[in-house]
Write an enzyme that holds these catalytic residues in place. Structure first.
Site, PDB file in Angstrom:
ATOM      1  CE1 TYR A  37      82.374 -47.792 -12.808  1.00 45.60           C
ATOM      2  CE2 TYR A  37      82.814 -45.610 -13.698  1.00 45.60           C
ATOM      3  CZ  TYR A  37      82.481 -46.933 -13.892  1.00 45.60           C
ATOM      4  OH  TYR A  37      82.247 -47.387 -15.154  1.00 45.60           O
ATOM      5  CG  ASP A  52      85.173 -44.538 -23.294  1.00 47.76           C
ATOM      6  OD1 ASP A  52      86.095 -45.307 -23.604  1.00 47.76           O
ATOM      7  OD2 ASP A  52      84.254 -44.861 -22.521  1.00 47.76           O
ATOM      8  CG  ASP A  79      85.073 -48.872 -18.009  1.00 42.15           C
ATOM      9  OD1 ASP A  79      85.003 -50.006 -18.517  1.00 42.15           O
ATOM     10  OD2 ASP A  79      84.710 -47.840 -18.599  1.00 42.15           O
ATOM     11  CG  ASP A  81      87.268 -50.379 -21.746  1.00 39.65           C
ATOM     12  OD1 ASP A  81      86.361 -49.599 -21.416  1.00 39.65           O
ATOM     13  OD2 ASP A  81      88.444 -50.016 -21.878  1.00 39.65           O
ATOM     14  CG  HIS A 106      81.706 -52.163 -15.495  1.00 36.44           C
ATOM     15  ND1 HIS A 106      81.982 -51.804 -16.792  1.00 36.44           N
ATOM     16  CD2 HIS A 106      81.694 -51.014 -14.773  1.00 36.44           C
ATOM     17  CE1 HIS A 106      82.140 -50.497 -16.860  1.00 36.44           C
ATOM     18  NE2 HIS A 106      81.983 -49.989 -15.649  1.00 36.44           N
ATOM     19  CD  GLU A 108      82.122 -51.484 -22.150  1.00 33.73           C
ATOM     20  OE1 GLU A 108      82.162 -50.788 -23.174  1.00 33.73           O
ATOM     21  OE2 GLU A 108      82.322 -51.038 -21.006  1.00 33.73           O
ATOM     22  CB  CYS A 116      81.349 -43.488 -24.262  1.00 32.55           C
ATOM     23  SG  CYS A 116      80.218 -42.850 -23.003  1.00 32.55           S
ATOM     24  NE  ARG A 151      78.747 -50.569 -19.840  1.00 33.56           N
ATOM     25  CZ  ARG A 151      79.368 -49.386 -19.903  1.00 33.56           C
ATOM     26  NH1 ARG A 151      80.144 -48.997 -18.903  1.00 33.56           N
ATOM     27  NH2 ARG A 151      79.216 -48.601 -20.945  1.00 33.56           N
ATOM     28  CD  GLU A 181      76.319 -47.272 -18.933  1.00 30.48           C
ATOM     29  OE1 GLU A 181      77.163 -46.385 -19.103  1.00 30.48           O
ATOM     30  OE2 GLU A 181      76.145 -47.851 -17.832  1.00 30.48           O
ATOM     31  CG  ASN A 203      77.698 -46.642 -14.714  1.00 30.27           C
ATOM     32  OD1 ASN A 203      78.113 -46.686 -13.560  1.00 30.27           O
ATOM     33  ND2 ASN A 203      78.381 -47.154 -15.726  1.00 30.27           N
TER      34      ASN A 203
END
Length: 275
Positions: A37, A52, A79, A81, A106, A108, A116, A151, A181, A203
């Site tokens: 990952y 992040d 990731d 974003d 993913h 989000e 983050c 996500r 998440e 995660n």
């Protein structure tokens, strides 16, 4: 090599530890993991020395994804974003990540720029806006084996019911997997798995989610498990200790047993394959 889609269609759970560089990815593959990952949080730390907060661009993320994917033979989950903007940006994100050799990514449902998912003060887009991004990502991918993970970061902001509702919407929009998440207990996890008509990813974030092992996550029903930040946290702690000791003693002699021998290090990098 089986695709990640094929691996996930089989029994059991795929465990994908996180890393922020190609060296870490090679070490994880050599340890026997079936997937790796790419952590956005870790990349922000490694590339910028910054938190992040959505500071990295699509081109920076895709470039690092290309380097990591090219260093390993197992699938890379990345990731991506928020997709870095609107639907047009999402389409370009899919194209760039596909070209980089990513097996799954993913997207989000935070506003851009994001934070983050473990931070406070998250702001989210509407469910429908993000579902449309998922639909567009699925529509514009060229490789049918590229997995789109929907996500949601709504658990800590809007509560469990809303997080599950968003997960259901992203599954309906065509997401191959759903990632909620920051689920906070085994009970929440089991409810999410029962309620969403798609395979679920989890995660495991040290200090922020329950510290369960892979067998427990598998028994709950998850198909994909990432430890996104653990290796970066281990690296940061080790670097702190190394720097402090070197500053105090002016020598690395005390680290003789801890340091990887040069020959083994060259083996990790595959030196013998080069002319």
């Amino acid at each position: 090599m089986r695709t990640l889609r094929q691996k996930l269609a089989g029994p059991g759970i795929v465990v994908a530890p996180g890393c922020h560089d190609a060296l870490g990815a090679r070490i994880l593959e050599q340890a026997g993991f079936e997937a790796v990952y790419m952590t956005g949080n870790g990349l922000s730390a490694a590339m910028l020395g910054a938190p992040d907060l959505g500071l990295l661009t699509l081109t920076e993320m895709a470039s690092r994804a290309r380097a990591i994917a090219g260093s390993i033979s197992v699938p890379l989950i990345a990731d991506a974003d928020t997709g870095y903007g609107n639907l047009n940006n999402v389409a370009r994100t899919i194209a760039e990540y596909e070209a980089a050799g990513v097996a799954a990514l993913h997207l989000e449902d935070q506003v851009t720029p994001k934070k983050c998912g473990a931070m406070s003060g998250l702001s989210l887009v509407s469910t429908e806006e993000h579902a449309e991004k998922i639909r567009h990502a699925v529509k514009t991918r060229r490789d049918p084996d590229l997995l789109i993970i929907g996500r949601t970061d709504s658990r800590l902001v809007l509560g469990l019911d809303e997080a599950i509702a968003r997960g259901q919407a992203y599954a309906k929009a065509g997401a191959d997997l759903v990632l909620i998440e920051m689920l906070q207990s085994e009970e929440e996890m089991r409810l999410a798995v029962r309620s969403i008509d798609a395979p679920l990813m989890f995660n495991s974030v040290d200090g922020r989610t329950p510290a369960l092992d892979a067998a427990t996550f598998e028994s709950i029903g998850f198909k994909l498990l990432a430890f996104p930040l653990s290796s970066t946290l281990a690296y940061a702690r080790l670097m702190q200790r190394f720097a402090s000791d070197l500053k105090q003693n002016g020598s690395t002699a005390a680290w003789a047993e801890a340091l990887l021998p040069i020959h083994d290090y060259e083996g990790v990098l595959g030196l013998s394959r080069y002319a």
